[in-house]
Design a protein around this motif. Structure first.
Motif, PDB file in Angstrom:
ATOM      1  N   LEU A  56      -9.302  -1.769  -1.289  1.00 31.03           N
ATOM      2  CA  LEU A  56      -7.866  -1.605  -1.051  1.00 31.03           C
ATOM      3  C   LEU A  56      -7.369  -2.653  -0.071  1.00 31.03           C
ATOM      4  O   LEU A  56      -6.324  -3.280  -0.277  1.00 31.03           O
ATOM      5  N   LEU A  57      -8.112  -2.859   1.019  1.00 32.98           N
ATOM      6  CA  LEU A  57      -7.717  -3.868   2.003  1.00 32.98           C
ATOM      7  C   LEU A  57      -7.660  -5.252   1.368  1.00 32.98           C
ATOM      8  O   LEU A  57      -6.725  -6.015   1.608  1.00 32.98           O
ATOM      9  N   ARG A  58      -8.670  -5.572   0.555  1.00 30.31           N
ATOM     10  CA  ARG A  58      -8.703  -6.872  -0.094  1.00 30.31           C
ATOM     11  C   ARG A  58      -7.506  -7.044  -1.014  1.00 30.31           C
ATOM     12  O   ARG A  58      -6.904  -8.115  -1.084  1.00 30.31           O
ATOM     13  N   SER A  72      -0.423  -9.730  -0.455  1.00 31.90           N
ATOM     14  CA  SER A  72       0.957  -9.282  -0.311  1.00 31.90           C
ATOM     15  C   SER A  72       1.395  -9.288   1.148  1.00 31.90           C
ATOM     16  O   SER A  72       2.506  -9.702   1.487  1.00 31.90           O
ATOM     17  N   VAL A  73       0.514  -8.835   2.051  1.00 33.07           N
ATOM     18  CA  VAL A  73       0.838  -8.833   3.475  1.00 33.07           C
ATOM     19  C   VAL A  73       1.012 -10.264   3.975  1.00 33.07           C
ATOM     20  O   VAL A  73       1.934 -10.581   4.728  1.00 33.07           O
ATOM     21  N   LEU A  74       0.121 -11.145   3.540  1.00 32.66           N
ATOM     22  CA  LEU A  74       0.202 -12.545   3.945  1.00 32.66           C
ATOM     23  C   LEU A  74       1.506 -13.168   3.476  1.00 32.66           C
ATOM     24  O   LEU A  74       2.159 -13.929   4.203  1.00 32.66           O
ATOM     25  N   ALA A  75       1.929 -12.820   2.246  1.00 28.86           N
ATOM     26  CA  ALA A  75       3.183 -13.354   1.711  1.00 28.86           C
ATOM     27  C   ALA A  75       4.382 -12.897   2.542  1.00 28.86           C
ATOM     28  O   ALA A  75       5.324 -13.659   2.763  1.00 28.86           O
ATOM     29  N   VAL A  76       4.362 -11.649   2.992  1.00 30.06           N
ATOM     30  CA  VAL A  76       5.472 -11.141   3.819  1.00 30.06           C
ATOM     31  C   VAL A  76       5.599 -11.966   5.093  1.00 30.06           C
ATOM     32  O   VAL A  76       6.698 -12.382   5.486  1.00 30.06           O
ATOM     33  N   LEU A  77       4.477 -12.233   5.758  1.00 30.00           N
ATOM     34  CA  LEU A  77       4.524 -13.002   7.004  1.00 30.00           C
ATOM     35  C   LEU A  77       5.007 -14.425   6.757  1.00 30.00           C
ATOM     36  O   LEU A  77       5.797 -14.963   7.549  1.00 30.00           O
ATOM     37  N   VAL A  78       4.555 -15.047   5.653  1.00 27.73           N
ATOM     38  CA  VAL A  78       4.979 -16.414   5.355  1.00 27.73           C
ATOM     39  C   VAL A  78       6.480 -16.457   5.086  1.00 27.73           C
ATOM     40  O   VAL A  78       7.192 -17.348   5.569  1.00 27.73           O
ATOM     41  N   ARG A  79       6.991 -15.477   4.323  1.00 21.51           N
ATOM     42  CA  ARG A  79       8.434 -15.444   4.040  1.00 21.51           C
ATOM     43  C   ARG A  79       9.262 -15.246   5.301  1.00 21.51           C
ATOM     44  O   ARG A  79      10.398 -15.690   5.391  1.00 21.51           O
ATOM     45  N   ARG A  80       8.686 -14.591   6.291  1.00 24.87           N
ATOM     46  CA  ARG A  80       9.429 -14.335   7.522  1.00 24.87           C
ATOM     47  C   ARG A  80       9.347 -15.492   8.514  1.00 24.87           C
ATOM     48  O   ARG A  80       9.848 -15.385   9.626  1.00 24.87           O
ATOM     49  N   GLY A  81       8.686 -16.570   8.124  1.00 23.75           N
ATOM     50  CA  GLY A  81       8.713 -17.763   8.952  1.00 23.75           C
ATOM     51  C   GLY A  81       7.409 -18.140   9.602  1.00 23.75           C
ATOM     52  O   GLY A  81       7.353 -19.145  10.316  1.00 23.75           O
ATOM     53  N   THR A 119       1.508 -11.638  -5.028  1.00 24.27           N
ATOM     54  CA  THR A 119       0.271 -12.410  -5.116  1.00 24.27           C
ATOM     55  C   THR A 119       0.462 -13.724  -5.857  1.00 24.27           C
ATOM     56  O   THR A 119       0.056 -14.789  -5.372  1.00 24.27           O
ATOM     57  N   LEU A 120       1.070 -13.689  -7.034  1.00 22.61           N
ATOM     58  CA  LEU A 120       1.232 -14.909  -7.817  1.00 22.61           C
ATOM     59  C   LEU A 120       2.117 -15.910  -7.081  1.00 22.61           C
ATOM     60  O   LEU A 120       1.846 -17.121  -7.080  1.00 22.61           O
ATOM     61  N   GLN A 121       3.172 -15.398  -6.425  1.00 24.28           N
ATOM     62  CA  GLN A 121       4.027 -16.287  -5.642  1.00 24.28           C
ATOM     63  C   GLN A 121       3.218 -16.967  -4.544  1.00 24.28           C
ATOM     64  O   GLN A 121       3.379 -18.165  -4.273  1.00 24.28           O
ATOM     65  N   LEU A 122       2.326 -16.218  -3.928  1.00 23.72           N
ATOM     66  CA  LEU A 122       1.528 -16.777  -2.843  1.00 23.72           C
ATOM     67  C   LEU A 122       0.563 -17.834  -3.370  1.00 23.72           C
ATOM     68  O   LEU A 122       0.285 -18.828  -2.686  1.00 23.72           O
TER      69      LEU A 122
END
Length: 381
Positions: free
Chosen positions: A5-7, A12-21, A94-97
């Motif tokens: 689950l963590l993997r 998705s979590v990484l993408a959120v942080l990248v989108r936030r700057g 995921t795909l966006q990332l």
């Protein structure tokens, strides 16, 4: 604790942080810190919303790191952007990332390596094996890629070819059985094919489906490998085969042949044969010739030597193999197979033992060890 689950949540979590700057390197570090914290906390205090918890903790870790080395004004701006508590959105990033990691500032090889490590969940050792380079070399490549994109805004997605290469390597790692990523790679490639009318995207999807169709037959109940020629073809998934062949035919109709379409054509010929003896090896060699022209890959040439050995006899296969570097992974295994078919059991047994020693995973090592033992038993009779 469900580490799978963590993997699965990590991209998705990484993408959120990248989108936030957050720049990529800092975001990755923050997410890794959050995962470590989850491993510590969740067994006794599991969250109601796993993704929301990870986003909140990762973002706070990112802010803590930023406060240590960034200007005060930027720190205050980032604090204002902290995500509100509550369930996170159920968007698949995921795909966006994958596209964001394939950044134009990176070479394709570096972009693939970085994405496999940060998003695909592969270890540096697994990536190095896929690229046929030492682990230390790959570690340096990934580190350089991180430094290159450190501080870069991820608003310029990379090209399709780089993303396809990443998806292909992720699928191969999952298909090997070491890390179960094959289904995830297929899911993402389906998404990509739904949005892009590109023959190589379709070719990669067809290749994945045709290989995945044989997965149930690749291992025996005890977990040992079953070679293609010995597989129970009744266990192959005919629905996936039909879908893969249909997608491949549509891709080939564009008359823009690429390496994934050529590989899928080879897989389709294997799938079309009702028995191993009915395999059209002559046509497979022709497709390997096309694939060699497209890639000039030593691995492709190695597989072509096997096909030549089936189409024109083991001596012809050994002649094709002689032109390749013996240090090439699985070279000894191919040589052993061709020598056995040629009747040289002593050399074949020695080569099977050598190949087992060099095998990249336990299942393959056990299979090759059994092959050596089988031939040695015949020689003692």
């Amino acid at each position: 604790m469900n580490e799978a689950l963590l993997r699965g949540l990590t991209p998705s979590v990484l993408a959120v942080l990248v989108r936030r700057g957050a720049d990529f390197a800092a975001a990755e570090d923050a997410v890794q810190d959050a995962l470590i914290e989850a491993l510590r906390v969740w067994p006794t205090d599991p969250p109601r919303d796993a993704k929301g918890w990870l986003v909140t903790v990762a973002w706070r870790r990112f802010l803590d790191a930023t406060r240590a080395d960034a200007a005060r004004r930027r720190r205050e701006d980032l604090v204002d952007e902290e995500p509100a508590p509550g369930p996170a959105t159920a968007v698949d990033d995921t795909l966006q990332l994958y596209f964001l990691c394939a950044h134009p500032s990176l070479t394709p090889a570096s972009a693939v390596a970085l994405t496999l490590r940060a998003v695909g969940g592969l270890t540096t050792r697994q990536i190095a094996q896929a690229y046929l380079v030492p682990e230390a070399t790959m570690a340096q490549r990934i580190s350089r890629a991180k430094r290159t994109v450190s501080g870069v805004r991820f608003d310029q997605p990379g090209d399709v070819a780089t993303v396809l290469r990443v998806l292909y390597l992720v699928f191969n790692e999952g298909y090997s059985g070491d890390v179960d990523l094959a289904a995830e790679a297929i899911r993402l490639t389906r998404q990509l094919a739904a949005h892009i009318d590109h023959p190589e995207v379709a070719g990669l999807l067809a290749l994945m489906l045709l290989h995945h169709a044989r997965r149930a037959a690749r291992t025996a109940p005890d977990g040992s490998l079953v070679p293609l020629a010995e597989q129970d073809r009744c266990r192959w998934d005919t629905r996936l085969i039909a879908e893969g062949v249909g997608i491949l035919q549509a891709a080939l109709a564009h008359d823009r042949l690429g390496e994934f379409q050529a590989q899928a054509a080879i897989a389709a010929l294997h799938a079309d044969a009702r028995t191993a003896e009915e395999t059209d090896w002559v046509q497979i060699v022709e497709w390997y010739d096309e694939l060699t022209r497209l890639t000039d890959s030593p691995v492709v040439r190695l597989n072509r030597a096997v096909a030549v050995g089936e189409a024109d006899g083991p001596r012809a296969g050994l002649t094709a193999l002689a032109a390749l570097d013996p240090a090439l992974p699985r070279h000894a295994a191919v040589a052993a197979y061709l020598h056995e078919r040629d009747g040289d059991l002593v050399t074949a047994a020695q080569l099977y033992a050598e190949a087992a020693h060099k095998a990249p995973n336990l299942a393959e090592r056990d299979h090759l060890t059994r092959q050596a033992a089988r031939l040695n038993a015949r020689l003692r009779r």
